[in-house]
Design an enzyme around this catalytic site. Structure first.
Site, PDB file in Angstrom:
ATOM      1  N   HIS A  65       0.809  -1.229   0.000  1.00 43.67           N
ATOM      2  CA  HIS A  65       0.000   0.000   0.000  1.00 43.67           C
ATOM      3  C   HIS A  65       0.836   1.271   0.000  1.00 43.67           C
ATOM      4  CE1 HIS A  65      -3.945  -1.924   0.937  1.00 43.67           C
ATOM      5  NE2 HIS A  65      -3.147  -2.842   1.469  1.00 43.67           N
TER       6      HIS A  65
ATOM      7  N   LYS B  68      -8.884  13.726   4.729  1.00 38.87           N
ATOM      8  CA  LYS B  68      -7.994  12.570   4.726  1.00 38.87           C
ATOM      9  C   LYS B  68      -6.961  12.807   5.817  1.00 38.87           C
ATOM     10  CE  LYS B  68      -7.070  13.675   0.366  1.00 38.87           C
ATOM     11  NZ  LYS B  68      -7.109  12.452  -0.416  1.00 38.87           N
ATOM     12  N   ARG B  69      -6.123  11.812   6.120  1.00 35.61           N
ATOM     13  CA  ARG B  69      -5.063  12.029   7.092  1.00 35.61           C
ATOM     14  C   ARG B  69      -4.229  13.244   6.687  1.00 35.61           C
ATOM     15  NH1 ARG B  69      -4.366   8.111  11.344  1.00 35.61           N
ATOM     16  NH2 ARG B  69      -2.457   9.258  11.765  1.00 35.61           N
TER      17      ARG B  69
ATOM     18  N   LYS C 161       0.336  14.563   1.028  1.00 35.92           N
ATOM     19  CA  LYS C 161      -1.034  14.810   0.564  1.00 35.92           C
ATOM     20  C   LYS C 161      -1.264  16.298   0.267  1.00 35.92           C
ATOM     21  CE  LYS C 161      -2.846  10.835   3.188  1.00 35.92           C
ATOM     22  NZ  LYS C 161      -3.475   9.891   2.231  1.00 35.92           N
TER      23      LYS C 161
ATOM     24  N   THR D 283      -8.676   6.528  -1.666  1.00 35.93           N
ATOM     25  CA  THR D 283     -10.025   5.978  -1.783  1.00 35.93           C
ATOM     26  C   THR D 283     -11.067   7.064  -1.513  1.00 35.93           C
ATOM     27  OG1 THR D 283      -9.654   5.116   0.449  1.00 35.93           O
ATOM     28  CG2 THR D 283      -9.600   3.521  -1.349  1.00 35.93           C
TER      29      THR D 283
ATOM     30  N   LYS E 151     -14.868   7.913  -3.117  1.00 37.76           N
ATOM     31  CA  LYS E 151     -16.095   8.156  -2.336  1.00 37.76           C
ATOM     32  C   LYS E 151     -16.698   9.514  -2.698  1.00 37.76           C
ATOM     33  CE  LYS E 151     -13.890   5.374   1.157  1.00 37.76           C
ATOM     34  NZ  LYS E 151     -12.942   5.417   2.290  1.00 37.76           N
TER      35      LYS E 151
HETATM   36  C1  F58 Z   1      -3.104   3.794   2.286  1.00 36.31           C
HETATM   37  N1  F58 Z   1      -2.158   3.423   3.293  1.00 36.31           N
HETATM   38  C2  F58 Z   1      -2.485   4.522   1.114  1.00 36.31           C
HETATM   39  N2  F58 Z   1      -1.554   3.031   5.455  1.00 36.31           N
HETATM   40  O1  F58 Z   1      -1.762   5.647   1.578  1.00 36.31           O
HETATM   41  C3  F58 Z   1      -3.596   4.948   0.180  1.00 36.31           C
HETATM   42  O2  F58 Z   1      -3.081   5.560  -0.965  1.00 36.31           O
HETATM   43  C4  F58 Z   1      -4.424   3.742  -0.231  1.00 36.31           C
HETATM   44  O3  F58 Z   1      -5.560   4.131  -0.925  1.00 36.31           O
HETATM   45  C5  F58 Z   1      -4.879   2.967   0.999  1.00 36.31           C
HETATM   46  O4  F58 Z   1      -3.770   2.633   1.816  1.00 36.31           O
HETATM   47  C6  F58 Z   1      -5.594   1.686   0.642  1.00 36.31           C
HETATM   48  O5  F58 Z   1      -4.847   0.945  -0.272  1.00 36.31           O
HETATM   49  C7  F58 Z   1      -2.496   3.488   4.581  1.00 36.31           C
HETATM   50  O6  F58 Z   1      -3.594   3.867   4.943  1.00 36.31           O
HETATM   51  C8  F58 Z   1      -1.650   3.058   6.795  1.00 36.31           C
HETATM   52  O7  F58 Z   1      -2.466   3.735   7.369  1.00 36.31           O
HETATM   53  C9  F58 Z   1      -0.680   2.189   7.549  1.00 36.31           C
HETATM   54  C10 F58 Z   1      -1.227   1.826   8.898  1.00 36.31           C
HETATM   55  C11 F58 Z   1      -0.236   1.043   9.712  1.00 36.31           C
HETATM   56  C12 F58 Z   1       1.095   1.706   9.827  1.00 36.31           C
HETATM   57  C13 F58 Z   1       1.644   2.097   8.501  1.00 36.31           C
HETATM   58  C14 F58 Z   1       0.652   2.874   7.642  1.00 36.31           C
END
Ligand code: F58
Length: 831
Positions: A372, A563-564, A569, A670, A674
């Site tokens: 990811h 988003k975060r 971003k 994502t 949405k």
């Molecule tokens: C996200 N990763 C990607 N990681 O940033 C985003 O582009 C993508 O759409 C999404 O995954 C789904 O594929 C993400 O959310 C985390 O939050 C991890 C959580 C655990 C620690 C490391 C980051």
């Protein structure tokens, strides 16, 4: 297995057994208040009412769950095990009512009682067991697996504290512990009778078994138990129900014996508490790896328990373990569960007598890995000393896998030691680390990225050597989102409008949205679509008034970035645009449209720059508010505590969706999907799934700007000098001057200095390089928005062409190309 007496001969298996007419539901509800909550009407709290209703609904979905379990057991179905450290499930009540199809009946049942269904839905607290996109994707995928009748179990951790609640005080983020279990979580079922012992630490010793074979015994020096909690996941338009099984750490009895023997009662209790902290709290970092011992313990607890559970389920049928990969397709949601590869090898070799080669074959056939992220700071690695101390046997196993793997790689790439050290599972460039992405890759038969561009870059950068070695193992599966939650639940009026145009059925066949295309030219439809958007904006405004004390201007463009908070971003780029408009307004140059610029998102508690961005949003908001003219044109809002529940209120109200990450950095995204599914037009870069979204909705309906991912690399290779962009662009300079001035900070001139310095000195994410193109794309968006009919026409076309981004399509692709699983329709057992 369900007793045959509950079998219904009714053709409708979906509601077998318990009555769902309003009168029966009302009776059941009042019974729950009395017998479950122990309250009579006059004294019952809102939470009592919520729990009573949840109880009524849960009883009705259990039938489906039991029939599903029965069918899958009888048919020995191939099952997907989706391993994920995070599941961001969102509120459960509304979704379960939708899947059971009993929402109207419940509304009728509650008539005249103290709380409406809407109030009880609003009361519900969500299990925030995830950080952001990755955790929510796991939840969307469970929804689609159930809907597509694919037997599946989501395996993860039941954190006692999920992602923190965000509170804003004086423009700053404060983190509050998320006590989501405090008032009870009625959807889960505890299975306290299942306790899986999980060892840590200790030592290993080699011995020769009675057949003269070399074996290894691991003697951990402490153990903790994992116990599961199951939450059902219903499919929509089907009788199938899957479930998510989340593990919680409970101290093992060994601690009690220790206390007894040593007489150190308090010491033993302390050790007990320490072992139970393993599942206490979710790490709140997104796209950053923590490298902490407790995190490694969490990951091992999750995989050790989940694998033991799968093997238990498998052996129930009396089969030999060599067939495990026929029964389970195990998907690793990023590397957080990748220790499962090492653990399965340990179980097979040390505990189930398999030879190394047999075990490796089974393991590779079981696992597949989804990546990811390409961000280096998010690629997990564990220092060898920590790893060896906590998991000594797993360290031996990873070293042995590596030895064999490097031998194979050396045969294929002789005389290329640099390549071998790049590919090694152990990073030996300085302090030694285990590279989890390499472990996941080597141990899997399929590896995929989450959008076409991301999968391509993955194969060209992070996993390039592996893609050259095994090109046939690499795939792309572009992410998708569930239309049940993000259209039907979040935007019921839009869903009803679509149903009025297409008839029923489109929620499970989202490509049918394409039939809406001709309606983009139908004045009456356009008007209805517009009216719905306006009512959604009205609802969002009411929410803003409740939490922020001031309503929103409904005729303004709702310009949304939720988003975060992360530098890649580029929330900062969005703010530079707002400051540009502000400066123009001050110069008397008025914009084409009024805008409400809405932000929401959490910053990791230790991410100083992200927290500063939140302060900057508030600083800019105040600046705009203080100026009479600017205030007429602009409004900047930060909606606190972005979570699934709040997101569901924001998406339907958005006009413009900000998807402005530096090209090459956002794996997929994502929220882009949405928002577009709710009729927002996108302003965005060619990053992640934006690329494919633009292809689907049509370039003319997408406000594109910015460097392409290869241009970002070229710019950096050529020695990017952000200051030059400022020097060449007076308007940018004025905006950056404002950022460094005390106007933004009521006196504290240096507050945003670190942000400014990072933009001017390094600008890792090319904010200044993309500034001018972004401003121009924003102007193009404003021009179209000034023509409401044209804007809505494009919004309708966008919705009509977004069907591809349903998680049903993603899951169908995983099933076909990676898992090789097929639907198993649930049947009612015969008497
Ligand atoms: C996200 N990763 C990607 N990681 O940033 C985003 O582009 C993508 O759409 C999404 O995954 C789904 O594929 C993400 O959310 C985390 O939050 C991890 C959580 C655990 C620690 C490391 C980051």
């Amino acid at each position: 297995m369900p007793p045959h007496s509950i079998t219904s001969s009714s053709a409708d298996q979906t509601q077998a057994h318990l009555p769902v007419d309003p009168q029966s539901l009302r009776t059941a509800y009042l019974e729950k208040l009395l017998c479950q909550q122990g309250k009579f009407l006059a004294v019952a709290t809102q939470n009592d009412h919520y729990l009573a209703l949840a109880g009524v609904v849960r009883d009705r979905l259990l039938t489906r769950w039991i029939y599903s379990a029965h069918t899958f057991f009888e048919q020995q179905s191939r099952t997907v095990a989706y391993l994920s450290a995070e599941f961001l499930l969102g509120p459960q009540l509304g979704n379960n009512l939708l899947c059971l199809g009993i929402r109207d009946a419940i509304e009728a049942a509650l008539a005249g009682l103290p709380y409406t269904l809407e109030q009880l839905i609003a009361h519900e607290e969500e299990p925030g067991l995830g950080n952001g996109g990755l955790g929510r994707l796991a939840a969307c995928y469970l929804d689609s697996l159930a809907t597509l009748n694919i037997p599946a179990i989501g395996y993860g951790l039941r954190y006692e504290y999920g992602i923190f609640d965000q509170v804003i005080a004086n423009g700053e983020q404060l983190e509050i512990a998320d006590k989501w279990l405090r008032l009870g979580f009625p959807w889960e079922i505890a299975r306290p009778e299942i306790l899986v012992p999980v060892g840590f630490g200790g030592s290993t010793e080699a011995y020769t078994d009675q057949h003269g074979r070399y074996r290894v015994r691991w003697t951990p020096d402490w153990t903790v138990n994992g116990t599961p909690y199951d939450t059902p996941v219903l499919g929509y338009g089907t009788a199938n129900a899957n479930f998510v099984r989340l593990w919680q750490a409970v101290a093992s009895d060994a601690f009690d014996f220790q206390a007894f023997n040593a007489g150190d009662y308090y010491g033993a209790v302390e050790a007990k508490v320490r072992s139970e902290t393993i599942s206490k709290v979710l790490y709140p970092n997104d796209n950053a790896s923590s490298g902490k011992q407790l995190r490694l313990q969490q990951q091992y607890l999750m995989v050790a328990c989940s694998l033991r559970d799968m093997i238990r389920l498998y052996l129930q049928r009396g089969a030999a373990l060599s067939g495990l990969a026929e029964k389970f397709a195990i998907q690793l949601n990023d590397t957080h569960p990748a220790l499962a590869i090492l653990e399965l090898m340990r179980l097979l070799v040390d505990e189930h007598d398999q030879s190394w080669d047999e075990a490796w074959q089974i393991t590779q056939r079981c696992f597949a890995y989804t990546n990811h992220t390409l961000l280096p700071e998010a690629l997990e690695k564990w220092g060898l000393p920590l790893f060896g101390k906590l998991l000594p046997r797993h360290l031996e196993i990873v070293l042995e896998i590596n030895r064999r793997f490097l031998e194979q790689a050396r045969a294929r790439f002789p005389n290329d030691p640099a390549r071998l050290s790049r590919m090694s599972l152990i990073d030996e460039s300085g302090e030694r680390y285990v590279r989890m992405a390499h472990v996941a890759t080597v141990g899997s038969h399929a590896i995929n990225g989450v959008a076409a561009l991301h999968s391509d870059l993955l194969q060209k950068t992070v996993l390039r050597d592996f893609a050259e070695l095994w090109p046939e193992r690499f795939y792309n599966v572009t992410n998708g989102v569930t239309p049940r939650r993000f259209i039907a639940l979040a935007n019921p009026e839009l869903a009803a409008l679509i149903t009025s145009a297409l008839g029923p059925g489109w929620l499970n066949q989202l490509e049918r949205l394409r039939e809406l295309e001709p309606l983009a030219a139908d004045a009456a439809f356009v008007e209805r679509f517009q009216a719905i958007k306006r009512r959604n904006k009205q609802r969002m405004s009411e929410q803003a008034e409740r939490v922020l004390g001031r309503a929103l201007d409904l005729s303004s463009m709702f310009d949304v970035q939720v988003k975060r908070i992360h530098e890649y971003k580029r929330q900062t780029l969005n703010l530079l645009h707002v400051l540009t408009l502000y400066n123009r307004i001050r110069r008397g140059q008025l914009p084409r449209v009024r805008r409400t610029v809405i932000f929401a998102g959490k910053a990791a508690p230790g991410y100083v720059m992200a927290k500063l961005v939140i302060r900057l949003v508030h600083g800019v908001a105040d600046l705009v508010q203080r100026d009479d003219e600017a205030r007429r044109w602009l409004d900047v809002r930060f909606m606190p505590d972005f979570n699934v529940k709040n997101a569901e209120r924001i998406y339907p109200a958005a006009d413009l969706s900000e998807q402005i990450s530096t090209a090459g950095k956002e794996a997929s995204g994502t929220s882009n999907m949405k928002l577009a599914l709710n009729g927002a037009l996108t302003i965005g870069t060619l990053d992640g799934a934006n690329v494919e979204m633009r292809e689907h909705v049509g370039a003319e309906n997408f406000f594109l700007f910015g460097l392409h991912s290869h241009e970002v690399l070229q710019l950096k290779a050529a020695g990017y000098q952000p200051r030059q962009y400022m020097e060449r662009d007076p308007e940018l300079r004025a905006v950056l001057d404002l950022l460094g001035s005390k106007e933004l900070t009521d006196g504290d001139r240096d507050r945003f200095e670190p942000l400014l310095r990072s933009l001017l000195d390094l600008d890792e994410y090319c904010v200044l390089a993309d500034y001018r193109a972004y401003i121009e794309a924003q102007e193009a968006a404003a021009t179209v928005f000034a023509d409401p009919h044209e804007w809505t026409r494009r919004a309708i076309l966008t919705v009509a062409r977004m069907g591809y981004f349903s998680s049903d399509r993603s899951i169908a692709e995983y099933c076909k190309t990676i898992w090789h699983t097929h639907p198993v329709p649930v049947t009612t057992p015969r008497p």
